[in-house]
Write a protein that holds these residues in place. Sequence first.
Motif, PDB file in Angstrom:
ATOM      1  N   ALA A 175      75.514 -21.682   1.775  1.00  0.00           N
ATOM      2  CA  ALA A 175      76.073 -20.476   1.158  1.00  0.00           C
ATOM      3  C   ALA A 175      77.541 -20.637   0.800  1.00  0.00           C
ATOM      4  CB  ALA A 175      75.902 -19.283   2.097  1.00  0.00           C
ATOM      5  N   SER A 176      78.245 -21.491   1.506  1.00  0.00           N
ATOM      6  CA  SER A 176      79.705 -21.587   1.347  1.00  0.00           C
ATOM      7  C   SER A 176      80.156 -21.815  -0.093  1.00  0.00           C
ATOM      8  CB  SER A 176      80.257 -22.692   2.253  1.00  0.00           C
ATOM      9  OG  SER A 176      80.107 -22.337   3.610  1.00  0.00           O
ATOM     10  N   PRO A 177      79.514 -22.715  -0.866  1.00  0.00           N
ATOM     11  CA  PRO A 177      79.960 -22.871  -2.264  1.00  0.00           C
ATOM     12  C   PRO A 177      79.818 -21.595  -3.076  1.00  0.00           C
ATOM     13  CG  PRO A 177      78.608 -24.737  -1.582  1.00  0.00           C
ATOM     14  CD  PRO A 177      78.478 -23.705  -0.512  1.00  0.00           C
ATOM     15  N   TYR A 178      78.760 -20.814  -2.827  1.00  0.00           N
ATOM     16  CA  TYR A 178      78.591 -19.542  -3.530  1.00  0.00           C
ATOM     17  C   TYR A 178      79.699 -18.568  -3.129  1.00  0.00           C
ATOM     18  CZ  TYR A 178      73.849 -21.082  -4.727  1.00  0.00           C
ATOM     19  OH  TYR A 178      72.767 -21.765  -5.207  1.00  0.00           O
ATOM     20  N   ILE A 179      79.951 -18.498  -1.819  1.00  0.00           N
ATOM     21  CA  ILE A 179      80.954 -17.551  -1.321  1.00  0.00           C
ATOM     22  C   ILE A 179      82.343 -17.893  -1.857  1.00  0.00           C
ATOM     23  CG2 ILE A 179      82.040 -16.615   0.755  1.00  0.00           C
ATOM     24  CD1 ILE A 179      79.439 -17.266   2.255  1.00  0.00           C
ATOM     25  N   LEU A 180      82.651 -19.185  -1.958  1.00  0.00           N
ATOM     26  CA  LEU A 180      83.964 -19.614  -2.415  1.00  0.00           C
ATOM     27  C   LEU A 180      84.185 -19.354  -3.902  1.00  0.00           C
ATOM     28  CD1 LEU A 180      84.412 -22.977  -0.480  1.00  0.00           C
ATOM     29  CD2 LEU A 180      86.011 -21.052  -0.440  1.00  0.00           C
ATOM     30  N   THR A 181      83.125 -19.426  -4.695  1.00  0.00           N
ATOM     31  CA  THR A 181      83.283 -19.366  -6.150  1.00  0.00           C
ATOM     32  C   THR A 181      82.910 -18.025  -6.762  1.00  0.00           C
ATOM     33  OG1 THR A 181      81.050 -20.300  -6.457  1.00  0.00           O
ATOM     34  CG2 THR A 181      82.898 -21.850  -6.386  1.00  0.00           C
ATOM     35  N   GLU A 182      82.115 -17.202  -6.063  1.00  0.00           N
ATOM     36  CA  GLU A 182      81.698 -15.938  -6.668  1.00  0.00           C
ATOM     37  C   GLU A 182      82.857 -14.956  -6.720  1.00  0.00           C
ATOM     38  OE1 GLU A 182      79.659 -13.626  -2.909  1.00  0.00           O
ATOM     39  OE2 GLU A 182      78.633 -15.356  -3.750  1.00  0.00           O
TER      40      GLU A 182
END
Length: 241
Positions: free
Chosen positions: A50-57
């Motif tokens: 999930a971290s890449p989504y959380i960082l970029t959204e």
Amino acid sequence: MIVSRNEIVTTVYKAFVGMHREVGEADLVATMVAELQMAGLDGVRHFNNASPYILTEKDIPIDIVQQEKGSILLDLQGSSLVCHLPAVIDYALEEMGDLEHYEIYLRNCHNRWLAYSELVNLAAKGIACLAKWDNGSAPKHTLFTLNQGFVYPDIYFFDKPQANYNTNDMVIKLATANFDIEQDIQHFNHKISTDELFVTHQRAWKEGIYVADEQWEMLKKTATAILVENSEASSKGAGGV
């Protein structure tokens, strides 16, 4: 490796705080990850994914696409579910009021396994819960059911998609009575029972929580890297070299 619940909560908390999100509460996110890991369902891995989504959204409100008595359709616009679900559940319970049934349809969301602890918490409120979603990879469909009087759910897995909605969607149904799922589970391929989850959870309290080494290192690296970046930025902002 074996870690404690507190270690998971603390590390996820640091990682999430370092992401500087306006949406989502770090303590709730950390609990969601820890509870999923304690159930033997790879909470740390799901948070790492999930971290890449959380960082970029983007930090934008989710859209209410349609709302009727007893149901709501929300568009999360590609966001990770972990940032929004606690607020969604609170809102749904308020809207449900004295109704016997309430349905939440979540569109365009990711990391749906991290919904686990929020759904399990409904048991303490006397609410039965059913959640289902199709997956892009095996298993192709997941069905989560939590009946009244139980603390842990039954989870069914299917090798074939069972619904006709997008693989980034999720349906959550709430009710004041148990669901009849006989038709829904006719062709399941694998099941994790409430008894199995109970045993796994109790073992985690007594013996510690197993986390794959590479997943734990990835989580620690995320938390450390973000904290280091923040520290460097703070030093420069304060006149540091």
